[in-house]
Design an enzyme around this catalytic site. Structure first.
Site, PDB file in Angstrom:
ATOM      1  N   SER A 198      39.468  41.076  40.815  1.00  0.00           N
ATOM      2  CA  SER A 198      40.875  41.276  41.186  1.00  0.00           C
ATOM      3  C   SER A 198      41.147  42.760  41.315  1.00  0.00           C
ATOM      4  O   SER A 198      40.476  43.582  40.669  1.00  0.00           O
ATOM      5  CB  SER A 198      41.793  40.679  40.117  1.00  0.00           C
ATOM      6  OG  SER A 198      43.143  41.074  40.303  1.00  0.00           O
ATOM      7  N   TYR A 220      44.432  40.136  31.715  1.00  0.00           N
ATOM      8  CA  TYR A 220      43.770  39.655  32.929  1.00  0.00           C
ATOM      9  C   TYR A 220      43.008  40.793  33.596  1.00  0.00           C
ATOM     10  O   TYR A 220      41.843  40.646  33.973  1.00  0.00           O
ATOM     11  CB  TYR A 220      44.826  39.084  33.872  1.00  0.00           C
ATOM     12  CG  TYR A 220      44.290  38.554  35.177  1.00  0.00           C
ATOM     13  CD1 TYR A 220      43.608  37.347  35.231  1.00  0.00           C
ATOM     14  CD2 TYR A 220      44.502  39.245  36.373  1.00  0.00           C
ATOM     15  CE1 TYR A 220      43.136  36.844  36.433  1.00  0.00           C
ATOM     16  CE2 TYR A 220      44.040  38.753  37.572  1.00  0.00           C
ATOM     17  CZ  TYR A 220      43.357  37.553  37.602  1.00  0.00           C
ATOM     18  OH  TYR A 220      42.884  37.064  38.798  1.00  0.00           O
ATOM     19  N   LYS A 273      38.989  41.262  34.397  1.00  0.00           N
ATOM     20  CA  LYS A 273      38.477  41.429  35.750  1.00  0.00           C
ATOM     21  C   LYS A 273      37.704  42.741  35.909  1.00  0.00           C
ATOM     22  O   LYS A 273      36.777  42.838  36.713  1.00  0.00           O
ATOM     23  CB  LYS A 273      39.619  41.343  36.764  1.00  0.00           C
ATOM     24  CG  LYS A 273      40.219  39.948  36.867  1.00  0.00           C
ATOM     25  CD  LYS A 273      39.172  38.900  37.235  1.00  0.00           C
ATOM     26  CE  LYS A 273      39.768  37.529  37.443  1.00  0.00           C
ATOM     27  NZ  LYS A 273      38.756  36.519  37.870  1.00  0.00           N
TER      28      LYS A 273
END
Length: 259
Positions: A150, A163, A167
């Site tokens: 991401s 998150y 990533k």
């Protein structure tokens, strides 16, 4: 009699096999569509058995199977790869797409147990699937791995720090595996910005035009964008590419240089 290969709309079997995690919907499903369209045989995984069954039916190919389970479960990882080998006899491509983002807020308030869950699902599961495919087929026969990272993993993203942290680890995992699995297996990553999926709808729902206006290309991503990139990174046209992270962001990272 008309041969199957001559029927309108028929895509010849490429002979290649792909395992795509987290593919009952969204980005994973878009990747599966791209692979099926070029004639690959495909195994898709996902937590929801009913959703996975529906995805297999929508993909509309006798060359597609589904294996339900949680990505971080080692038993599921082993069973999925075993099922692929039993059904198709090989596993040329692995796309690690399964992921979660259950928390929104500052890192100072992050529940460490939630952080562990995010890391386990988003990173450790990818390593587990890579190990399984490596020993089942790729170590002796070659192949390619694509990790779905991401843009949150290559720059700071307020309120989704857990998150983004996971990533970023996915990007580094890509580098490590690319180095260790060379020269027989190529390993690359894709780092998308916001893609129109149920996973990301909280970011754009009810304000899509406003959200899209921030992108120089004027729109948010769609799963087909990621599917096309994954197909390229597992094709002969990318045979001299490994250890790279392809940023797909509609140009939004260009805005960082605009003051």
């Amino acid at each position: 009699m008309t041969k199957q290969s001559e029927r309108p709309g028929h895509v010849p079997d490429s002979g290649k096999v792909a395992l795509i995690t987290g593919a009952s919907r969204g980005i994973g499903y878009g990747v599966a569509e791209a692979f099926v369209a070029r004639g690959d045989r495909v195994c898709v995984t996902g937590r929801d058995e009913a959703a996975l069954k529906e995805a297999v039916e929508r993909l509309g190919s006798a060359r597609v199977i589904g294996v339900a389970g949680k990505a971080h479960d080692e038993t599921h990882q082993a069973r999925a790869v075993e099922r692929v080998m039993e059904t198709f006899g090989r596993v040329d491509y692995l796309v690690n797409n399964a992921g979660t983002n259950p928390v929104f807020g500052p890192m100072a308030e992050l529940d460490l147990n939630v952080a562990r869950k995010v890391y386990d699902t988003n990173v450790i599961s990818a390593l587990g699937f890579a190990q399984q495919t490596w020993y089942a087929w790729q170590r002796e026969n070659g192949g390619a791995i694509v990790n779905i990272a991401s843009v949150a993993g290559v720059s700071a993203s307020p309120f989704i720090g857990a998150y983004g942290m996971s990533k970023a680890a996915m990007v580094n995992l890509t580098l490590q595996l690319a180095h260790e699995f060379a020269p027989v297996v190529r390993v690359n990553a894709i780092a998308p910005a916001v893609v129109k999926t149920r996973f990301a709808k909280a970011i754009y729902e009810g304000r899509e035009a406003e959200a899209a206006a921030a992108y120089p290309l004027g729109r948010l991503g769609v799963p087909e964008d990621i599917g096309g990139a994954a197909a390229f990174l597992t094709s002969a046209q990318s045979d001299w590419i490994t250890g790279q992270t392809l940023v797909l962001d509609g140009g939004i990272s260009l805005n960082a240089g605009v003051g």
